[in-house]
Design a protein around this motif. Structure first.
Motif, mmCIF file in Angstrom:
data_model
loop_
_atom_site.group_PDB
_atom_site.id
_atom_site.type_symbol
_atom_site.label_atom_id
_atom_site.label_comp_id
_atom_site.label_asym_id
_atom_site.label_seq_id
_atom_site.Cartn_x
_atom_site.Cartn_y
_atom_site.Cartn_z
ATOM 1 N N LEU A 176 -3.740 1.729 -12.204
ATOM 2 C CA LEU A 176 -3.708 2.860 -11.269
ATOM 3 C C LEU A 176 -4.229 4.146 -11.919
ATOM 4 C CD1 LEU A 176 -0.242 2.356 -9.501
ATOM 5 C CD2 LEU A 176 -2.487 1.808 -8.601
ATOM 6 N N ILE A 177 -3.967 4.292 -13.216
ATOM 7 C CA ILE A 177 -4.372 5.538 -13.892
ATOM 8 C C ILE A 177 -5.897 5.599 -14.078
ATOM 9 C CG2 ILE A 177 -4.308 6.738 -16.128
ATOM 10 C CD1 ILE A 177 -1.326 6.118 -16.263
ATOM 11 N N MET A 219 -2.164 5.417 3.465
ATOM 12 C CA MET A 219 -3.137 6.129 2.623
ATOM 13 C C MET A 219 -4.581 5.842 3.025
ATOM 14 S SD MET A 219 -3.315 8.080 -0.056
ATOM 15 C CE MET A 219 -1.943 7.914 -1.170
ATOM 16 N N LYS A 220 -4.833 4.616 3.510
ATOM 17 C CA LYS A 220 -6.202 4.226 3.895
ATOM 18 C C LYS A 220 -6.703 5.147 5.008
ATOM 19 C CE LYS A 220 -9.711 1.256 4.111
ATOM 20 N NZ LYS A 220 -10.735 2.290 4.206
ATOM 21 N N VAL A 235 1.071 6.466 -6.844
ATOM 22 C CA VAL A 235 -0.235 7.075 -7.110
ATOM 23 C C VAL A 235 -0.176 8.586 -6.865
ATOM 24 C CG1 VAL A 235 -2.620 7.195 -6.274
ATOM 25 C CG2 VAL A 235 -1.584 4.991 -6.667
ATOM 26 N N GLY A 249 -4.881 -1.277 -7.409
ATOM 27 C CA GLY A 249 -3.504 -1.770 -7.527
ATOM 28 C C GLY A 249 -3.273 -2.981 -6.644
ATOM 29 N N GLN A 250 -3.792 -2.921 -5.422
ATOM 30 C CA GLN A 250 -3.607 -4.051 -4.495
ATOM 31 C C GLN A 250 -4.349 -5.294 -4.982
ATOM 32 O OE1 GLN A 250 -4.378 -1.825 -0.798
ATOM 33 N NE2 GLN A 250 -2.595 -2.847 -0.001
ATOM 34 N N LEU A 270 -1.526 13.757 -13.684
ATOM 35 C CA LEU A 270 -2.816 13.767 -14.383
ATOM 36 C C LEU A 270 -3.646 14.995 -14.007
ATOM 37 C CD1 LEU A 270 -3.835 10.030 -13.944
ATOM 38 C CD2 LEU A 270 -3.212 11.132 -16.084
ATOM 39 N N ALA A 325 -7.473 4.250 -6.230
ATOM 40 C CA ALA A 325 -6.503 3.703 -7.193
ATOM 41 C C ALA A 325 -5.627 2.651 -6.515
ATOM 42 C CB ALA A 325 -5.640 4.833 -7.749
ATOM 43 N N ASN A 326 -5.256 2.959 -5.274
ATOM 44 C CA ASN A 326 -4.431 2.037 -4.489
ATOM 45 C C ASN A 326 -5.126 0.683 -4.320
ATOM 46 O OD1 ASN A 326 -2.402 1.226 -2.691
ATOM 47 N ND2 ASN A 326 -2.198 3.304 -1.945
ATOM 48 N N ARG A 360 -9.389 9.677 -3.527
ATOM 49 C CA ARG A 360 -9.159 9.300 -4.927
ATOM 50 C C ARG A 360 -7.930 8.387 -5.051
ATOM 51 N NH1 ARG A 360 -8.991 14.317 -6.587
ATOM 52 N NH2 ARG A 360 -6.780 14.362 -6.995
ATOM 53 N N MET A 361 -6.862 8.782 -4.339
ATOM 54 C CA MET A 361 -5.622 7.999 -4.435
ATOM 55 C C MET A 361 -5.799 6.616 -3.793
ATOM 56 S SD MET A 361 -2.441 10.625 -4.116
ATOM 57 C CE MET A 361 -2.895 11.618 -2.732
ATOM 58 N N PHE A 416 2.631 1.751 -3.437
ATOM 59 C CA PHE A 416 1.641 2.217 -4.418
ATOM 60 C C PHE A 416 1.264 3.672 -4.150
ATOM 61 C CE2 PHE A 416 -0.213 -2.111 -5.759
ATOM 62 C CZ PHE A 416 0.517 -2.065 -6.926
ATOM 63 N N SER A 417 1.171 4.008 -2.870
ATOM 64 C CA SER A 417 0.760 5.375 -2.516
ATOM 65 C C SER A 417 1.727 6.392 -3.109
ATOM 66 C CB SER A 417 0.716 5.546 -0.998
ATOM 67 O OG SER A 417 -0.205 4.650 -0.453
ATOM 68 N N MET A 463 0.835 -1.199 0.000
ATOM 69 C CA MET A 463 0.000 0.000 0.000
ATOM 70 C C MET A 463 0.875 1.256 0.000
ATOM 71 S SD MET A 463 -3.071 1.159 2.562
ATOM 72 C CE MET A 463 -2.140 1.513 4.028
ATOM 73 N N LEU A 490 -7.922 6.861 -11.226
ATOM 74 C CA LEU A 490 -7.661 8.276 -10.928
ATOM 75 C C LEU A 490 -8.501 9.187 -11.829
ATOM 76 C CD1 LEU A 490 -3.776 8.366 -10.405
ATOM 77 C CD2 LEU A 490 -5.521 8.792 -8.688
#
Lengths: 210, 285
Positions: free
Chosen positions: B26-27, B227-228, A194, B263-264, A201, B259-260, B255-256, A190-191, A187, B30
């Motif tokens: 991931l994109i 991030m969570k 991201v 990804g996971q 973007l 995406a995370n 938002r991130m 990835f963070s 996580m 987003l």
């Protein structure tokens, strides 16, 4: 899509892309961005340390308010620079001795209290617990601490009956811990990616989320 | 090609294709956020509820002990907690033990000024950086104004209106260390153990595992991890903003995190495929 017209956003974006070029292979663009970062971080650090630490804590009391007691820490601090001059470099031991002495005195009792006494206390079973879940939690913690400690206790052979089984439980719990830690690490990694992708973007290319 | 051959081939795929799939994975969220629901985890809830129920005019120290390398995870937490404090009339005292944290913390307070019309030295205080680490933490327990003679902007701390009633940790309801390193543990040692002030940690996912024993031992009241936690806290603050009719929501962490999550899921999928391929190839031998 509204591409940014802010020069700083463009600089950030191009430097981010320069760093990402390393995914292909090491190249001059990546090294340029890397060196720029190191230089900027050092320069920024120097300015902040001067403005927030050296000026109010040394310059003002010593040279403006004439509190001459501040000469002692000031000179001790300067002695760190003697490491650059081999003939007098032995003097660096003096400020280090002061720092180590004070640091040890401050940290040893508090560290023992925090890491050993408090955390050992919290892993000891102390019934009664308010509900079944709390009981289960306390038991898992107790069994976990004991079995992992047995796993890392190498003064007795691990093939003895009892020790073998307990250390296996410890190993199993360690694996669970490593798995959870790996999940957090995924996580976290990835963070970071991201975060950069979101910047490219959203702020640079102006692609607003739908 | 049999199913077995398919899995074996898939498990030996060039890693560049895996990177590409993850990048696309991931994109897309987003740009088209799936907006997964944010359910607050117990550790985050403890910190949120603690701040939420503090009396107006209480003081909370928010130590920005992080740098840009962990900003995507920790910075949204700092911004959300600053806003939460100001919305509840709690006065955040910003500071940092790391040089690069100063600019990041300043960004959070500037955003609070813009979104909530918060006023410097009245609704919040920003002390900035102070060198010394543990010595600074100990010094704050004796006299905050002698450790920080001026704030980040050069104003004498004795002249700052919001700091008038504050002497040391006895006047501080909570300290939160936002960090990508072991500094929250230093706060536990020198601020909690020595002075008994309540401490919480806001940390990166990588270091989260190291801090659970502190929660178990009651040395931290709670923890924001990765991030969570940033997304959960941001969502909770957005709800307060909505209640108060302030429409300037921040959704960057939410938002991130969406995406995370994708990804996971992809990583879990790759691990399963890789393992199936590995076991099938072993059986063949």
């Amino acid at each position: 899509m509204h591409i940014s017209t802010n020069l700083w956003i463009w600089i950030q974006a191009l430097l981010t892309l320069a760093i990402f070029t390393f995914l292909y292979k090491d190249n001059p663009l990546f090294r340029m961005a890397e060196h720029l970062f190191v230089g900027l971080a050092t320069g920024y650090g120097l300015v902040v340390v001067y403005k927030n630490a050296f000026y109010p804590n040394v310059w003002v009391p010593l040279f403006q308010e004439k509190q001459f007691i501040f000469i002692i820490p000031f000179v001790l601090g300067l002695l760190y620079l003697t490491s650059a001059f081999p003939k007098i470099s032995y003097m660096i031991r003096w400020p280090m001795a002061v720092l180590l002495g004070i640091g040890s005195g401050l940290s040893i009792p508090l560290t023992i209290q925090t890491y050993i006494i408090e955390q050992s206390k919290s892993s000891i079973l102390r019934p009664p617990y308010p509900d079944l879940i709390s009981w289960i939690n306390a038991l898992i913690l107790f069994v976990g601490v004991v079995s992992v400690l047995v796993y890392f206790y190498f003064s007795i052979p691990h093939d003895r009956p009892g020790v073998k089984q307990i250390s296996k439980v410890g190993l199993f719990l360690l694996m669970l811990g490593f798995g959870a830690s790996f999940g957090y690490t995924v996580m976290a990694r990835f963070s970071l990616l991201v975060g950069r992708l979101d910047f490219l973007l959203n702020k640079w290319l102006g692609i607003r989320p739908f | 090609m049999s199913v077995r051959d398919f899995f074996i081939k898939l498990s030996k795929i060039d890693r560049k294709y895996i990177y590409l799939v993850i990048l696309i994975g991931l994109i897309i969220p987003l740009i088209f956020p799936p907006r997964f629901p944010q359910k607050m985890s117990p550790q985050v809830k403890r910190v949120f509820e603690y701040i939420d129920t503090l009396p107006k005019g209480s003081y909370v120290i928010l130590s920005a002990d992080y740098d840009p390398s962990v900003a995507p995870e920790v910075h949204p937490m700092y911004k959300a907690v600053v806003k939460h404090c100001i919305l509840r009339g709690v006065i955040p005292i910003g500071m940092t033990l790391g040089v690069q944290g100063a600019g990041l913390a300043l960004d959070a307070f500037t955003e609070a000024e813009r979104v909530l019309e918060a006023r410097r030295d009245t609704d919040y205080v920003f002390l900035g950086y102070q060198a010394g680490g543990a010595v600074v933490i100990l010094g704050l327990g004796e006299d905050i104004k002698s450790v920080y003679k001026t704030d980040y902007f050069g104003t004498k701390t004795t002249d700052i209106y919001a700091l008038k009633p504050v002497k040391n940790y006895r006047d501080i309801a909570l300290v939160i260390s936002f960090s990508g390193s072991a500094l929250p543990a230093t706060w536990a040692v020198y601020a909690y153990t020595k002075y008994g002030v309540k401490v919480a940690a806001a940390v990166t996912g990588v270091s989260a595992g190291d801090f659970y024993p502190y929660i178990q031992a009651g040395q931290f009241i709670g923890m924001l991890a990765g991030m969570k936690a940033a997304a959960e806290y941001e969502d909770a603050v957005n709800r307060i903003l909505k209640e108060k009719g302030i429409g300037k929501f921040s959704t960057s962490a939410i938002r991130m995190m969406d995406a995370n999550s994708i990804g996971q899921l992809l990583i879990i999928l790759f691990i399963i495929i890789g393992n199936i391929g590995y076991f099938l190839s072993r059986r063949r031998k």
